[in-house]
Design an enzyme around this catalytic site. Structure first.
Site, PDB file in Angstrom:
ATOM      1  N   GLY A 157       0.820  -1.201   0.000  1.00  0.00           N
ATOM      2  CA  GLY A 157       0.000   0.000   0.000  1.00  0.00           C
ATOM      3  C   GLY A 157       0.851   1.246   0.000  1.00  0.00           C
ATOM      4  O   GLY A 157       2.084   1.187   0.000  1.00  0.00           O
ATOM      5  N   GLY A 158       0.166   2.394  -0.036  1.00  0.00           N
ATOM      6  CA  GLY A 158       0.901   3.642   0.009  1.00  0.00           C
ATOM      7  C   GLY A 158       1.660   3.795   1.311  1.00  0.00           C
ATOM      8  O   GLY A 158       2.679   4.462   1.395  1.00  0.00           O
ATOM      9  N   PHE A 159       1.161   3.177   2.366  1.00  0.00           N
ATOM     10  CA  PHE A 159       1.820   3.204   3.664  1.00  0.00           C
ATOM     11  C   PHE A 159       3.076   2.344   3.658  1.00  0.00           C
ATOM     12  O   PHE A 159       4.063   2.646   4.299  1.00  0.00           O
ATOM     13  CB  PHE A 159       0.823   2.672   4.703  1.00  0.00           C
ATOM     14  CG  PHE A 159       1.328   2.664   6.121  1.00  0.00           C
ATOM     15  CD1 PHE A 159       1.129   3.756   6.933  1.00  0.00           C
ATOM     16  CD2 PHE A 159       1.979   1.567   6.643  1.00  0.00           C
ATOM     17  CE1 PHE A 159       1.570   3.750   8.241  1.00  0.00           C
ATOM     18  CE2 PHE A 159       2.426   1.551   7.938  1.00  0.00           C
ATOM     19  CZ  PHE A 159       2.223   2.654   8.736  1.00  0.00           C
ATOM     20  N   GLY A 160       3.042   1.260   2.879  1.00  0.00           N
ATOM     21  CA  GLY A 160       4.142   0.317   2.840  1.00  0.00           C
ATOM     22  C   GLY A 160       3.611  -1.092   2.728  1.00  0.00           C
ATOM     23  O   GLY A 160       2.400  -1.307   2.625  1.00  0.00           O
ATOM     24  N   PRO A 161       4.479  -2.089   2.755  1.00  0.00           N
ATOM     25  CA  PRO A 161       4.030  -3.481   2.602  1.00  0.00           C
ATOM     26  C   PRO A 161       3.318  -4.000   3.848  1.00  0.00           C
ATOM     27  O   PRO A 161       3.525  -3.510   4.952  1.00  0.00           O
ATOM     28  CB  PRO A 161       5.336  -4.238   2.361  1.00  0.00           C
ATOM     29  CG  PRO A 161       6.380  -3.401   3.017  1.00  0.00           C
ATOM     30  CD  PRO A 161       5.949  -1.976   2.855  1.00  0.00           C
ATOM     31  N   LYS A 215       1.831  -4.170   9.345  1.00  0.00           N
ATOM     32  CA  LYS A 215       2.010  -3.100   8.360  1.00  0.00           C
ATOM     33  C   LYS A 215       3.349  -2.421   8.634  1.00  0.00           C
ATOM     34  O   LYS A 215       3.605  -1.940   9.739  1.00  0.00           O
ATOM     35  CB  LYS A 215       0.867  -2.082   8.467  1.00  0.00           C
ATOM     36  CG  LYS A 215      -0.482  -2.653   8.103  1.00  0.00           C
ATOM     37  CD  LYS A 215      -1.606  -1.645   8.328  1.00  0.00           C
ATOM     38  CE  LYS A 215      -1.539  -0.497   7.355  1.00  0.00           C
ATOM     39  NZ  LYS A 215      -2.736   0.378   7.471  1.00  0.00           N
ATOM     40  N   ASP A 258     -11.582   7.671   4.562  1.00  0.00           N
ATOM     41  CA  ASP A 258     -11.203   6.780   3.458  1.00  0.00           C
ATOM     42  C   ASP A 258     -12.007   5.477   3.513  1.00  0.00           C
ATOM     43  O   ASP A 258     -11.464   4.385   3.373  1.00  0.00           O
ATOM     44  CB  ASP A 258      -9.704   6.490   3.500  1.00  0.00           C
ATOM     45  CG  ASP A 258      -9.167   6.042   2.144  1.00  0.00           C
ATOM     46  OD1 ASP A 258      -9.866   6.241   1.130  1.00  0.00           O
ATOM     47  OD2 ASP A 258      -8.061   5.481   2.101  1.00  0.00           O
TER      48      ASP A 258
END
Length: 1033
Positions: A702-706, A721, A817
């Site tokens: 994701g945009g946050f990271g894997p 996360k 979101d």
């Protein structure tokens, strides 16, 4: 010229067939001139006029009742798209006359009596009037319908005796009179209906004994006999119903023993036999019932042992032998049955130890209140296991405290703080968060996800709860009910807006209480079943259960709604006196088979309670606080003096270091300053759990990271996360997500287990939800089938989660979101709203927040996308889009579809304007509830109105979905995005309003735009989060 003319004629013919073909075909079916018999046409029109319903055009073409679907053999009675519906036979009088053979008026909220004209339709073979609010009695004229085969009056308000003329319906195959208010005995004449294959008389109101004539009903395949006031013993002749596949005898008042003839019922796949008084029976009668998949023999005075050959019942999925007198050991083969998922053996006198092995499918085990002992096998620490081991003699030394936490306090004789009471009261908000009442009493939160076999002990060991039972027929067992109702006779409405449910047995315990006399206060409000004055079949349910305090029966067949004067907006409080002599108090709510089973949904029965409390009738001498770990006051004083000195020195050093690193660790400080700090994992723990972040464990990016799947040392499966290194935005989201989700706990919000902020590492640790995200279930490879009832429950669950965020949580939160990929599904398909990285804490005293735009295209409310105007109605809009995706089974935008269907919200509105909303429902659904489908679409369109002021709050959305209030009319066009075109890298020009996106939901593109007004001519907003595939799995 001639060629052109022929071409035009061909086009005209095609146009005519496309537009009038169906009508032409239907009329062609009546070329013989067959018409509905005039007497029957007059009778049916009179019946429908009395019930204020109309004959739809699908089978009433040009005023001819027997036309269209009424004579189309391909249209089945079970098709929910046709309701009301009649079927006709047009073979009479040389195929010139049609007779009405079938009438279906099902779940149409019809109020009133049954018109006399119905009994003149002598050619009827199928009559389905179930789930309405029909009143009055059944007349002797019922006997005119001698051709009747299938007759359903179930779930109505019919009263009076059943006429003996029912015995004239000798061709009857199905009879359903369940859930009504009939009186008198069961007519002997039903025994003449020897072709009966299905009979449902549960909750019918009939009494007396089962007629001897029922011995003739040897063709029966299904029989439901429950919630009745019957007399006598269970008759032997039931053993002659050898074709039975389903038998339910629950809460009838019939006495034992269970006849030996029951051993003849070898075709049974479901047997539910319960609440039989007197007489002792063994389990010998089930020895040849090897086809059983559900066996419930609860509360029957059963004696003896569990059969040693129980391992041969290979089809068994649910076994309930609880509340009997069984003894002996548990056969190891029972725990290894491959199909078995639910096992209830509680409240017997079983001894020995638990089997050392357990089958993979067995996920719910209740062995509470037995004489079991020994060490616990290793499988008790497995994840996704509901296990109730309360009130036994197990050896718990060496057991990890995080596994079965608090079980040591709930073993036999409740040993924690026994002999030295430390508390003098307790108050619990059952199924809800902590609440402070108007009298300043604090009701502790009790909103754990207690499943079919569960227990929980409070943090201070002041109280505990234990629940067992599985709701029959329910595909999605729910053990907490919530409501937004305001109650008229209390100032603490919030206390009654949640309730704990149980399908069998629910216990609350006061632990470590000072001995003496207490007043036990139980508080109730019926928030699941509507009031009977609501003019809907959903208000015809009855809930009844027994209440015990300290083992003494204080209420028999307690009915919350009846006690409240048949009101669902009045709370009920009951007080009982109890004596505590061994430092613990037990309150037991028990279902004894009474009440309706299926109103308003399958499994709406059993105990329900809003709050529990106990206060002393004496002057307490204890501190009423958890015990101090200190040994003496002197030691405490010395410790404080030394501690203060050391703390001063350490503080100076810490302040120096913090000032030096303040800029680097601002996110750490925010976490450390939180009221409720999350559990902190070490980085090495999480490396080990994910096998050093092995790519094979990667769930998504994701945009946050894997996001990785991991397994902790205690056996819990988790989703980890991992913050992308160097992402400043990610660090902000890391703190935002922890702050937001640590402040909330709800069944429909994803659970945060903890975090890691060690050095440069930033990780979040969540519960692992095996069924992934909603978008994968709806738009993915369809490996997970979501039927209609599941989709509806998902929609309701998401709505409840948002209600909690907006209105109930201590901190009001706007998610920002909400989308299908941020709704995760647990093993039971319970939805959990996830990904709080963009969430905003919201001051409900402000009308809105002005903020930079963040979210996902396709789910953005217009006022937020255009002006950064943020309120909780931003989430309401996004919820409306998700609801439409649930209904239709498609994403909110799909470039592969034709123009009129490309944008879901626009298509939904166009269909709504034409009165064709039903066409939106996913065609892959073989069955669905028409009324619920229309309701869900209407609610979705309300939620997506252009003006945020016109959108309902989420609490009203829940009320509309639950059927508590009517769905308001949609009067204006929703605010879908029509001309704002986006792609993966830039949000380009805005040429008008309303707006529509061009990205399909499956791309999950999130973006962040500047806080200031977005310029229609020069918009440089860029997607900074990127694609969020499988985020948070």
């Amino acid at each position: 010229m001639l060629r052109l003319w022929r071409y035009l004629c061909l086009l005209l013919t095609v146009w005519f067939l496309c537009n009038f073909g169906p009508v032409y075909v239907v009329r062609a079916q009546n070329r013989t001139g067959a018409t509905t018999h005039p007497d029957e046409a007059l009778a049916l029109n009179s019946i429908f006029a009395a019930w204020r319903i109309r004959a739809p055009r699908e089978w009433n073409i040009s005023g001819e009742l027997c036309s269209g679907a009424a004579i189309d053999a391909s249209v089945l009675d079970s098709n929910p798209a046709y309701n009301p519906l009649i079927k006709c036979d047009c073979s009479f009088e040389n195929s010139t006359i049609c007779r009405i053979t079938n009438i279906k008026v099902y779940a149409m909220e019809v109020v009133g009596s049954i018109p006399q004209q119905l009994w003149t339709l002598e050619y009827l073979t199928n009559l389905n009037l179930g789930q309405n609010v029909l009143t009055g009695s059944l007349p002797p004229a019922l006997g005119n319908l001698t051709r009747m085969r299938w007759m359903t009056f179930g779930i109505n308000a019919l009263s009076g005796p059943i006429p003996k003329e029912i015995g004239l319906l000798t061709d009857l195959r199905l009879l359903s009179i369940s859930s009504n208010n009939f009186s008198g005995s069961i007519p002997d004449e039903i025994g003449r209906c020897t072709k009966l294959q299905q009979i449902y008389i549960d909750s019918s109101g009939l009494s007396g004994g089962l007629p001897v004539s029922f011995a003739n009903l040897v063709e029966l395949e299904q029989a439901w006999i429950a919630d009745m006031e019957l007399t006598g013993q269970i008759p032997d002749f039931i053993g002659d119903w050898t074709k039975l596949t389903t038998l339910r005898i629950l809460g009838t008042g019939l006495s034992g023993p269970i006849p030996a003839s029951f051993s003849n019922l070898t075709s049974l796949t479901e047997l539910r036999l319960g609440d039989i008084s007197n007489g002792n029976s063994s389990l010998e009668f089930i020895k040849d019932m090897k086809s059983l998949s559900i066996l419930v023999l609860r509360n029957n005075n059963l004696t003896g042992t569990i059969p040693s050959n129980i391992g041969e019942y290979s089809s068994l999925r649910q076994l309930d032998l609880s509340f009997n007198k069984l003894h002996g050991t548990i056969p190891a083969s029972l725990f290894n049955l491959r199909q078995l998922t639910h096992l209830f053996l509680g409240n017997n006198t079983l001894n020995g130890s638990l089997p050392t092995q357990k089958g993979q499918s067995l996920s719910n085990v209740d062995v509470s209140y037995n004489d079991l002992s020994g060490s616990l096998p290793s499988w008790v620490s497995l994840p996704n296991l509901n296990l109730n081991l309360v009130a036994n003699n197990f050896t718990l030394e060496g057991l990890d405290n995080r596994v079965l936490s608090g079980l040591n306090c709930l073993q036999k004789n409740f040993p924690c703080n026994r002999g030295k009471g430390i508390y003098s009261d307790f108050s619990i908000n059952c199924g809800g968060p902590e609440i402070r009442s108007v009298t300043e009493a604090v009701f502790e939160r009790e909103d754990e996800d207690l499943g079919p076999a569960s227990f929980v002990v409070s943090a201070g060991q002041r109280w505990a709860a234990s629940s067992v039972g599985l709701f029959a027929g329910s595909s999605n067992n729910i053990y907490i009910s919530t409501s937004q109702s305001q109650f008229v006779n209390t100032l603490d409405s919030e206390l009654f807006q949640s309730a704990r449910l149980s399908a069998s047995s629910l216990r609350y315990y006061g632990l470590g209480l000072e001995n003496g006399g207490y007043t036990v206060t139980l508080q109730f409000a019926e928030i699941q079943i509507l009031g009977s004055t609501s003019n809907t079949w959903r208000g015809l349910g009855r809930r009844r259960f027994d209440i015990y305090v300290q083992g003494r029966l204080v209420e028999k067949d307690f009915d919350v709604r009846r006690t409240a004067g048949d009101s669902t907006v009045r709370a009920v409080q009951r007080e009982y006196k109890a004596n505590v002599s061994q430092n613990h108090l037990e309150i037991h709510l028990f279902w004894a088979g009474k009440g309706t089973c299926c109103i308003p949904i399958q499994g709406a029965y059993g105990p329900l309670i809003s709050a529990v409390g106990a206060t002393p009738d004496f002057t307490p001498t204890v501190g009423n606080r958890p015990p101090s770990k200190g040994k003496s006051m002197t030691g405490t004083i010395v410790g404080v003096i030394v501690g203060v000195g050391l703390l001063s020195i350490i503080s100076g050093v810490v302040i120096f270091i913090i000032r030096k690193r303040r800029k680097r660790y601002t996110d750490d400080e925010e976490i450390l300053s939180m009221d409720v700090k999350p559990y902190t994992f070490t980085y090495s723990e999480l490396k080990s759990a994910t096998q050093d972040f092995d790519p094979s464990n990667k769930l998504g990016e994701g945009g946050f990271g894997p996001v990785y799947k991991g397994k902790l040392n205690d056996g819990r499966e988790v989703a980890v996360k991992l913050l992308s290194v160097g992402s400043r935005q990610g660090k902000g989201q890391f703190v935002a997500e922890i702050v937001a989700i640590s402040a909330v706990q709800h069944r429909n919000l994803v659970k945060l287990y903890g975090c890691c902020y060690e050095g440069e590492h930033r990780l979040l640790v969540y519960e692992y939800l095996p069924n992934g995200s909603l978008d994968q279930a709806l738009f993915g490879e369809k490996t997970l089938h979501l039927d209609w009832s599941t989709r509806y429950e998902i929609c309701l669950g998401v709505a409840r989660g948002l209600v909690y965020l907006h209105e109930e949580a201590r901190l009001r939160i706007v998610h920002r979101d909400v989308k299908a990929s941020n709704i995760l599904l647990d093993s039971k398909l319970v939805p959990k709203v996830s990904d709080f990285g963009l969430a905003k804490l919201y001051d409900d005293k402000k009308t809105h927040i002005s903020t930079r735009v963040a979210g996902t295209i396709g789910y953005l409310a217009p006022e937020y996308a255009m002006r950064g105007h943020l309120t909780e109605k931003t989430d309401v809009y996004a919820f409306g889009v998700v609801a439409l995706e649930l209904v239709s089974g498609r994403p909110n935008s799909d470039e592969n579809l034709e123009d009129e269907k490309r944008y879901l919200l626009e298509w939904a509105w166009n269909l709504h304007e034409k009165g064709r909303e039903v066409e939106l429902i996913d065609h892959q659904l073989t069955e669905f509830n028409m009324e619920e489908g229309k309701r869900m679409i209407g609610i979705a369109l309300l939620c997506t109105q252009t003006s945020h002021a016109l959108r309902p709050p989420m609490s009203r959305v829940v009320a509309m979905l639950s059927g508590d209030v009517e769905v308001s009319d949609v009067t204006s066009k929703p605010g879908y995005l029509t001309d704002w075109r986006f792609d993966d890298t830039t949000a380009s020009s805005i040429s008008g309003f309303p707006l529509r996106n061009t990205q399909a939901s499956e791309s999950f593109t999130s973006f962040v735009a500047p806080r200031s007004e977005i310029s229609p001519r020069n918009n440089d907003a860029r997607p900074m989060l990127g694609a969020q595939m499988n985020e948070g799995r």
